[in-house]
Design an enzyme around this catalytic site. Structure first.
Site, PDB file in Angstrom:
ATOM      1  N   ASP A  96     -10.684 -14.642  33.329  1.00 46.75           N
ATOM      2  CA  ASP A  96      -9.317 -14.620  33.841  1.00 46.75           C
ATOM      3  C   ASP A  96      -8.601 -15.921  33.481  1.00 46.75           C
ATOM      4  O   ASP A  96      -9.169 -17.006  33.607  1.00 46.75           O
ATOM      5  CB  ASP A  96      -9.359 -14.441  35.364  1.00 46.75           C
ATOM      6  CG  ASP A  96      -7.986 -14.299  35.980  1.00 46.75           C
ATOM      7  OD1 ASP A  96      -7.294 -13.325  35.647  1.00 46.75           O
ATOM      8  OD2 ASP A  96      -7.611 -15.169  36.796  1.00 46.75           O
ATOM      9  N   GLU A 120      -8.905 -13.326  28.665  1.00 45.35           N
ATOM     10  CA  GLU A 120      -7.555 -12.943  29.016  1.00 45.35           C
ATOM     11  C   GLU A 120      -6.710 -14.173  28.731  1.00 45.35           C
ATOM     12  O   GLU A 120      -6.635 -15.103  29.534  1.00 45.35           O
ATOM     13  CB  GLU A 120      -7.426 -12.558  30.499  1.00 45.35           C
ATOM     14  CG  GLU A 120      -6.028 -12.061  30.835  1.00 45.35           C
ATOM     15  CD  GLU A 120      -5.437 -12.628  32.116  1.00 45.35           C
ATOM     16  OE1 GLU A 120      -4.434 -12.094  32.599  1.00 45.35           O
ATOM     17  OE2 GLU A 120      -5.974 -13.631  32.633  1.00 45.35           O
TER      18      GLU A 120
END
Length: 541
Positions: free
Chosen positions: A216, A275
């Site tokens: 993330d 990401e």
């Protein structure tokens, strides 16, 4: 670009067995996938119970959104304990069982890791608030004195992705950085203790058997020295278009190199997926250099409009820049942070036609593909959720409509909500009653359904030697269309897509394999209607 241009280098012989280079990875948004205990929230036992469905769909791996201990200020992306499962989602034993069962079904498991920030309820942050300025406890995070004569102004002009300033003041007068919600304080990755802690977290889950991590905010851990001002308001609009002092800093790559060394020390080809929002495909490719992460999500493809020229441009650049660093391109149409593509492509019948065609386009491209749960059912964005159910912190802080509409739970079976999502009478977000025709059960009985299209496309992708890793050859085609050929081992597969508003005639010979709508292929040409795609076995002539 000439007709016979080959894009992307051929894979090295050893790379042909690297599962991640052409895997189809299914994103499970855990709280919205399947509910085992009737509380209206999806959980790990629910995922475990639906593994046969996922294996039958034909995907290679599952990416699970965070299920760690969390106060859920950002639905699990605010982690309070990285080594345990939140009771809302089950237990650590459930996680072990899910990993084992997935492997027994031939599915790999990728879990989220959230390294840019913790929850404000994490033991480290609680200790930081209890400790004085300058303490070792505060050094794990980014605490700074404010500006102005009494320090009442934030340390700089950085803005939160969720809206408003990226700084919150604590009672003793210092400020802490949070690039997302105030409940998500940013860690200071220049602190060796932070780096050591996350290496240990990765080892914990690798030892439990996970096959990789989705990282993330992989672009966020490194901040520019001195934390300089951006000098512009509305900074969220610059995300993915400019290098900001808090995103996509070059120093972040040192962290990813250390993680790659750790992953390579385990057997079984464990991977990491970034990401990462970067201003250009070339900068994005930096995250997938041979000594860094294995893949990076291709948001430039996700955000491309339904237009052949725009799609071709991003496809060419994505393949070229990924190939320059020896990485596979990745393709994604939707995820839990963006409006579902059926709706983005126009909604209604037109949006569904385009989504069907986009599925064949995406799954025919070289590299790895991601499928967001529900896209195989053709689910639209839910645009009319009742106000009382909308809890996305991004929306609550004033940044647009929020992301709740793409997170509505899956409809599995039956005629009334919650359509078999769980044993209870309701789901945490209400499922529209008119989804009764979109359930897994309803579509499984319909050979013309979106689910049937995905199952057959994934079967062909797995079985046809020309699909997966490798290159592609563009063919000349009319304006508004994309036509290319994939080739491997003497077999050729053609893919044609019409994004225009009129039926077009394309030179083509061969045997049709799969179409997103009604097409006609005969006499050496293909008549392709608007918003339609076809795969065919190419007959050279």
């Amino acid at each position: 670009m000439t007709q016979d241009t080959l894009l992307a280098r051929a894979p090295h012989p050893e790379e042909g067995t690297r599962w991640w280079r052409d895997a189809v990875i299914y994103q499970v948004y855990v709280r919205s996938f399947a509910d085992s205990d009737g509380d209206g929230v999806g959980d790990l036992p629910g995922v475990r119970s639906r593994l046969p469905y996922l294996a039958g769909l034909g995907v290679d791996a599952l990416w699970l959104t965070p299920f760690y201990v969390s106060p859920m200020a950002d639905f699990g992306y605010d982690v309070a304990d990285y080594r345990d499962v939140d009771p809302l989602f089950g237990t650590l034993a459930d996680a072990r069982g899910l990993i084992a069962d997935a492997h027994a079904h031939g599915l790999r498991i990728i879990v989220d890791v959230v390294p840019n920030h913790t929850s404000d309820r994490h033991a480290w942050f609680r200790a930081a608030l209890a400790a004085p300025p300058g303490s070792a406890e505060r050094a794990r995070y980014i605490f700074r004195d404010g500006r102005g004569p009494d320090g009442a102004e934030p340390p700089n002009d950085w803005e939160s992705v969720f809206g408003g300033p990226a700084w919150t003041r604590v009672p003793d007068g210092q400020w802490y950085l949070h690039l997302f919600a105030p409940e998500q304080p940013d860690l200071d990755w220049e602190n060796p203790e932070v780096r050591a802690e996350f290496a240990d977290i990765l080892k914990f889950w690798l030892d439990l058997g996970v096959d990789g991590f989705r990282v993330d905010v992989a672009h966020g851990m490194a901040k520019a020295p001195g934390l300089p001002d951006v000098g512009h308001p509305n900074q969220v609009e610059m995300l993915g278009t400019a290098v900001l002092p808090y995103f996509d800093q070059d120093a972040v790559h040192d962290i990813h190199r250390a993680w790659r060394r750790l992953l390579d020390s385990y057997d079984g080809e464990r991977i990491a997926v970034a990401e990462a929002w970067a201003p250009t495909p070339r900068r994005l490719a930096h995250y997938t250099r041979p000594d860094e992460l294995h893949q990076a999500f291709n948001f430039h493809y996700l955000t491309a409009p339904w237009d052949a020229a725009a799609l071709r441009e991003v496809i060419e650049e994505s393949i070229r820049t990924a190939g320059e660093v020896g990485a596979p391109a990745t393709w994604v149409l939707s995820n839990h942070d963006v409006k579902r593509h059926v709706t983005r492509y126009g909604g209604g019948a037109a949006g569904l036609r385009r989504a069907r065609a986009a599925a064949l386009l995406t799954l025919a491209l070289p590299g790895s593909s991601y499928v967001y749960q529900g896209e195989e059912l053709g689910l639209p964005e839910v645009l009319d959720l009742p106000e009382e159910f909308q809890r996305d912190p991004q929306r609550l802080r004033g940044e647009g409509a929020g992301r709740d509409g793409c997170r509505v739970p899956l409809p599995w079976e039956g005629e009334e909500p919650p359509f078999g999502f769980g044993a209870g009478p309701a789901s945490w977000l209400p499922i529209p009653p008119d989804w009764r025709g979109l359930t897994v059960a309803a579509q499984s009985a319909d050979p013309g359904s979106m689910l049937a299209l995905y199952r057959e496309a994934l079967r062909l992708r797995r079985d046809h030697p020309a699909l997966g890793d490798g290159g592609l050859r563009w063919e000349a085609s009319p304006t508004g269309t994309l036509v290319f050929v994939r080739e491997n081992g003497g077999r050729r597969l053609g893919c044609a897509v019409n994004t225009g508003g009129e039926t077009v005639r394309i030179p083509a010979r061969g045997t049709p394999l799969l179409a997103s709508g009604t097409v006609r292929l005969e006499g050496g040409h293909l008549d392709l209607p608007p918003d339609t795609a076809l795969w065919w076995d190419v007959e050279e002539g």
